[in-house]
Design a protein around this motif. Structure first.
Motif, PDB file in Angstrom:
ATOM      1  N   GLY A   1       0.811  -1.224   0.000  1.00  0.00           N
ATOM      2  CA  GLY A   1       0.000   0.000   0.000  1.00  0.00           C
ATOM      3  C   GLY A   1       0.843   1.272   0.000  1.00  0.00           C
ATOM      4  O   GLY A   1       0.399   2.318  -0.469  1.00  0.00           O
ATOM      5  N   LYS A   2       2.064   1.180   0.498  1.00  0.00           N
ATOM      6  CA  LYS A   2       2.930   2.368   0.521  1.00  0.00           C
ATOM      7  C   LYS A   2       3.440   2.730  -0.866  1.00  0.00           C
ATOM      8  O   LYS A   2       4.096   3.745  -1.046  1.00  0.00           O
ATOM      9  N   LYS A   3       3.153   1.866  -1.841  1.00  0.00           N
ATOM     10  CA  LYS A   3       3.552   2.184  -3.228  1.00  0.00           C
ATOM     11  C   LYS A   3       2.328   2.536  -4.075  1.00  0.00           C
ATOM     12  O   LYS A   3       2.400   2.636  -5.295  1.00  0.00           O
TER      13      LYS A   3
ATOM     14  N   GLY B   1      -1.964   8.012   5.599  1.00  0.00           N
ATOM     15  CA  GLY B   1      -0.982   7.029   5.170  1.00  0.00           C
ATOM     16  C   GLY B   1       0.356   7.714   4.964  1.00  0.00           C
ATOM     17  O   GLY B   1       0.416   8.927   4.797  1.00  0.00           O
ATOM     18  N   CYS B   2       1.428   6.923   5.002  1.00  0.00           N
ATOM     19  CA  CYS B   2       2.768   7.514   4.993  1.00  0.00           C
ATOM     20  C   CYS B   2       3.712   6.613   4.201  1.00  0.00           C
ATOM     21  O   CYS B   2       3.717   5.391   4.401  1.00  0.00           O
ATOM     22  N   PRO B   3       4.521   7.196   3.322  1.00  0.00           N
ATOM     23  CA  PRO B   3       5.430   6.358   2.525  1.00  0.00           C
ATOM     24  C   PRO B   3       6.647   5.868   3.305  1.00  0.00           C
ATOM     25  O   PRO B   3       7.356   4.984   2.845  1.00  0.00           O
ATOM     26  N   MET B   4       6.917   6.488   4.473  1.00  0.00           N
ATOM     27  CA  MET B   4       7.982   5.934   5.320  1.00  0.00           C
ATOM     28  C   MET B   4       7.399   4.718   6.045  1.00  0.00           C
ATOM     29  O   MET B   4       6.209   4.423   5.921  1.00  0.00           O
ATOM     30  N   ASP B   5       8.235   4.029   6.799  1.00  0.00           N
ATOM     31  CA  ASP B   5       7.740   2.769   7.367  1.00  0.00           C
ATOM     32  C   ASP B   5       8.391   2.528   8.732  1.00  0.00           C
ATOM     33  O   ASP B   5       9.371   1.787   8.835  1.00  0.00           O
ATOM     34  N   CYS B   6       7.851   3.155   9.751  1.00  0.00           N
ATOM     35  CA  CYS B   6       8.397   2.943  11.094  1.00  0.00           C
ATOM     36  C   CYS B   6       7.809   1.661  11.672  1.00  0.00           C
ATOM     37  O   CYS B   6       6.594   1.439  11.594  1.00  0.00           O
ATOM     38  N   ARG B   7       8.673   0.874  12.268  1.00  0.00           N
ATOM     39  CA  ARG B   7       8.189  -0.425  12.765  1.00  0.00           C
ATOM     40  C   ARG B   7       7.129  -0.264  13.854  1.00  0.00           C
ATOM     41  O   ARG B   7       6.246  -1.086  14.011  1.00  0.00           O
ATOM     42  N   TYR B   8       7.211   0.840  14.599  1.00  0.00           N
ATOM     43  CA  TYR B   8       6.256   1.041  15.694  1.00  0.00           C
ATOM     44  C   TYR B   8       5.035   1.841  15.258  1.00  0.00           C
ATOM     45  O   TYR B   8       4.185   2.177  16.070  1.00  0.00           O
ATOM     46  N   CYS B   9       4.931   2.189  13.980  1.00  0.00           N
ATOM     47  CA  CYS B   9       3.911   3.160  13.543  1.00  0.00           C
ATOM     48  C   CYS B   9       2.489   2.740  13.924  1.00  0.00           C
ATOM     49  O   CYS B   9       2.020   1.660  13.539  1.00  0.00           O
TER      50      CYS B   9
ATOM     51  N   PHE C   1      -2.231  11.938  10.710  1.00  0.00           N
ATOM     52  CA  PHE C   1      -2.571  10.697   9.994  1.00  0.00           C
ATOM     53  C   PHE C   1      -1.609  10.438   8.840  1.00  0.00           C
ATOM     54  O   PHE C   1      -1.788   9.520   8.050  1.00  0.00           O
ATOM     55  N   THR C   2      -0.620  11.288   8.745  1.00  0.00           N
ATOM     56  CA  THR C   2       0.416  11.159   7.721  1.00  0.00           C
ATOM     57  C   THR C   2       1.602  11.982   8.196  1.00  0.00           C
ATOM     58  O   THR C   2       1.519  12.632   9.240  1.00  0.00           O
ATOM     59  N   ASP C   3       2.692  11.963   7.473  1.00  0.00           N
ATOM     60  CA  ASP C   3       3.800  12.885   7.761  1.00  0.00           C
ATOM     61  C   ASP C   3       3.506  14.181   7.009  1.00  0.00           C
ATOM     62  O   ASP C   3       3.054  14.158   5.861  1.00  0.00           O
TER      63      ASP C   3
ATOM     64  N   THR D   1       7.400  16.356  10.931  1.00  0.00           N
ATOM     65  CA  THR D   1       7.993  15.460   9.927  1.00  0.00           C
ATOM     66  C   THR D   1       9.157  14.649  10.462  1.00  0.00           C
ATOM     67  O   THR D   1       9.782  15.009  11.468  1.00  0.00           O
ATOM     68  N   LYS D   2       9.431  13.564   9.741  1.00  0.00           N
ATOM     69  CA  LYS D   2      10.682  12.813   9.943  1.00  0.00           C
ATOM     70  C   LYS D   2      11.533  12.912   8.685  1.00  0.00           C
ATOM     71  O   LYS D   2      12.451  12.138   8.500  1.00  0.00           O
ATOM     72  N   THR D   3      11.188  13.839   7.797  1.00  0.00           N
ATOM     73  CA  THR D   3      11.983  14.027   6.592  1.00  0.00           C
ATOM     74  C   THR D   3      12.875  15.255   6.789  1.00  0.00           C
ATOM     75  O   THR D   3      12.803  15.940   7.804  1.00  0.00           O
TER      76      THR D   3
HETATM   77  S1  SF4 Z   1       5.435   6.875  12.503  1.00  0.00           S
HETATM   78 FE1  SF4 Z   1       5.143   8.730  11.263  1.00  0.00          FE
HETATM   79  S2  SF4 Z   1       6.868   8.765   9.836  1.00  0.00           S
HETATM   80 FE2  SF4 Z   1       6.758   6.715  10.656  1.00  0.00          FE
HETATM   81  S3  SF4 Z   1       5.524   5.553   9.163  1.00  0.00           S
HETATM   82 FE3  SF4 Z   1       4.123   6.296  10.763  1.00  0.00          FE
HETATM   83  S4  SF4 Z   1       3.345   8.249   9.990  1.00  0.00           S
HETATM   84 FE4  SF4 Z   1       5.194   7.743   8.783  1.00  0.00          FE
END
Ligand code: SF4
Length: 389
Positions: free
Chosen positions: A57-59, A93-101, A144-146, A176-178
């Motif tokens: 889904g991130k793509k 939704g977010c294109p990054m992928d944090c394991r704890y998200c 709900f997104t970055d 952001t995390k960017t």
């Molecule tokens: S924690 Fe934030 S930056 Fe990381 S995947 Fe989720 S929305 Fe994106």
């Protein structure tokens, strides 16, 4: 930052929007699928049956018109003190992928959704601020997104900065995390916009925050925005107290204060890892065993899995001490914690949502002082007994 988009789903109602056409032009290789309600549901069902719907889904970028309200209260819970932030809903939704998200456990639509009816967003926002003209409003786009991960597609953030720069009763927090801040550098925020960076221990940023900017890049981006007149914020959330956590988080704190001017930091938030039941299973099905989900979690008052209050207090007090070594007056706040934890860890009597709102507003409005307006920060609840406050 560019993230790989393989498919674009365009809802019928969004097909004619100029933003839709601009975005599609940016992905000449992507498969474009026009969808009505029926085949969008079918595609979504097929995606849910994929081996890892979130990674796939991130793509996938889905372009739709948002039909609900654009300004919403942050989904806090009454059991803990909430900062009263309002969410400006720009997509999900977010294109990054944090394991704890946490989003992994919240959404049943694991694609990236952008709302193309941006003019409706601005009119909803204008209306909201007009209706609430007698109170100061803090809004944020990164719930709900970055806030910036997909902004190169929409160009929305600089427009929002321009908008908020001229609004007397509100501020915008861009979270952001960017390090994708370049488009913001040409706009004067006039002290109304806070550029907020989610930060963490370096080990967590490397291992757990996939596709996010490295910590040092975030801090350099913070410095660049600060030089252009943005206030800054840093969010230590989630703090993951693994072995050696104090040294790791201290190192991040020290790096922040070595890099930016502390007098321009509006606030710093702290939040120890907490999660809804179910997140652990979803995350571990995707990434394999994640040690920190197997710590001593108990049910908190909001039903989420939380570490015992005493451990949270220890973490908050030690991180706050480290911050105060650099900036004794730093405006530190806790995200969704009880008055008991506030008092024990930060030494602050924080009883009500409105107290916390005033505390944060005071960073933006020189004339507003914490605890003004009939708040009651002096009172303090009795010591808790059995509950995990
Ligand atoms: S924690 Fe934030 S930056 Fe990381 S995947 Fe989720 S929305 Fe994106």
């Amino acid at each position: 930052m560019n993230f790989p988009i393989q498919e674009i789903w365009i809802d019928t109602e969004a097909a004619d929007a100029s933003l839709t056409k601009n975005i599609v032009r940016k992905f000449p290789q992507a498969k474009v699928i026009e969808t009505d309600q029926k085949n969008a549901s079918r595609l979504m069902r097929e995606l849910e049956l994929a081996a890892d719907p979130f990674s796939r889904g991130k793509k996938i970028l889905r372009l739709i018109r948002h039909r609900g309200v654009f300004v919403k209260p942050c989904p806090g819970t009454p059991e803990y003190v909430c900062c009263g932030l309002k969410i400006l809903h720009v997509g999900q939704g977010c294109p990054m992928d944090c394991r704890y998200c946490a989003l992994q456990a919240y959404f049943n639509r694991p694609v990236l959704e952008l709302f193309v009816n941006v003019e409706d967003l601005f009119s909803d926002l204008t209306q909201y601020l007009k209706q609430n003209g007698d109170t100061f409003q803090r809004l944020c786009t990164g719930e709900f997104t970055d806030s910036l991960a997909l902004d190169n597609l929409t160009g929305l953030a600089p427009r929002l900065v321009e908008f908020f720069a001229s609004v007397p009763n509100a501020s915008l927090e861009i979270k952001t995390k960017t390090d994708a801040i370049d488009p913001l550098l040409d706009v004067d925020p006039k002290g109304r916009v806070i550029m907020a960076f989610s930060v963490n221990a370096r080990g967590i940023t490397r291992r757990d925050e996939l596709r996010a900017a490295p910590l040092q890049k975030r801090l350099e981006a913070a410095l660049r925005t600060q030089k252009k007149g943005y206030l800054l914020a840093f969010h230590f959330d989630p703090i993951v107290p693994l072995q050696g956590w104090y040294e790791e988080y201290s190192s991040t704190v020290d790096s922040i204060f070595r890099t930016v001017d502390s007098s321009r930091i509006a606030w710093i938030s702290l939040g120890v890892l907490r999660f809804v039941a179910g997140l652990k299973e979803v995350a571990e099905a995707r990434f394999g065993k994640i040690p920190y989900f197997h710590d001593g979690f108990l049910r908190g008052l909001d039903g989420k899995c939380r570490l015992h209050a005493d451990r949270r207090i220890e973490v908050y007090s030690r991180v706050a001490d480290r911050i105060r070594r650099h900036a004794p007056d730093a405006r530190i706040y806790l995200c969704m914690e009880s008055p008991h934890v506030w008092k024990k860890s930060l030494g602050i009597d924080m009883q009500h949502d409105r107290d916390l709102e005033a505390y944060l507003n005071s960073a933006l409005q020189k004339e507003v002082r914490p605890n003004q307006g009939g708040t009651s920060c002096k009172k303090f609840l009795p010591e808790p007994h059995l509950k995990n406050f």
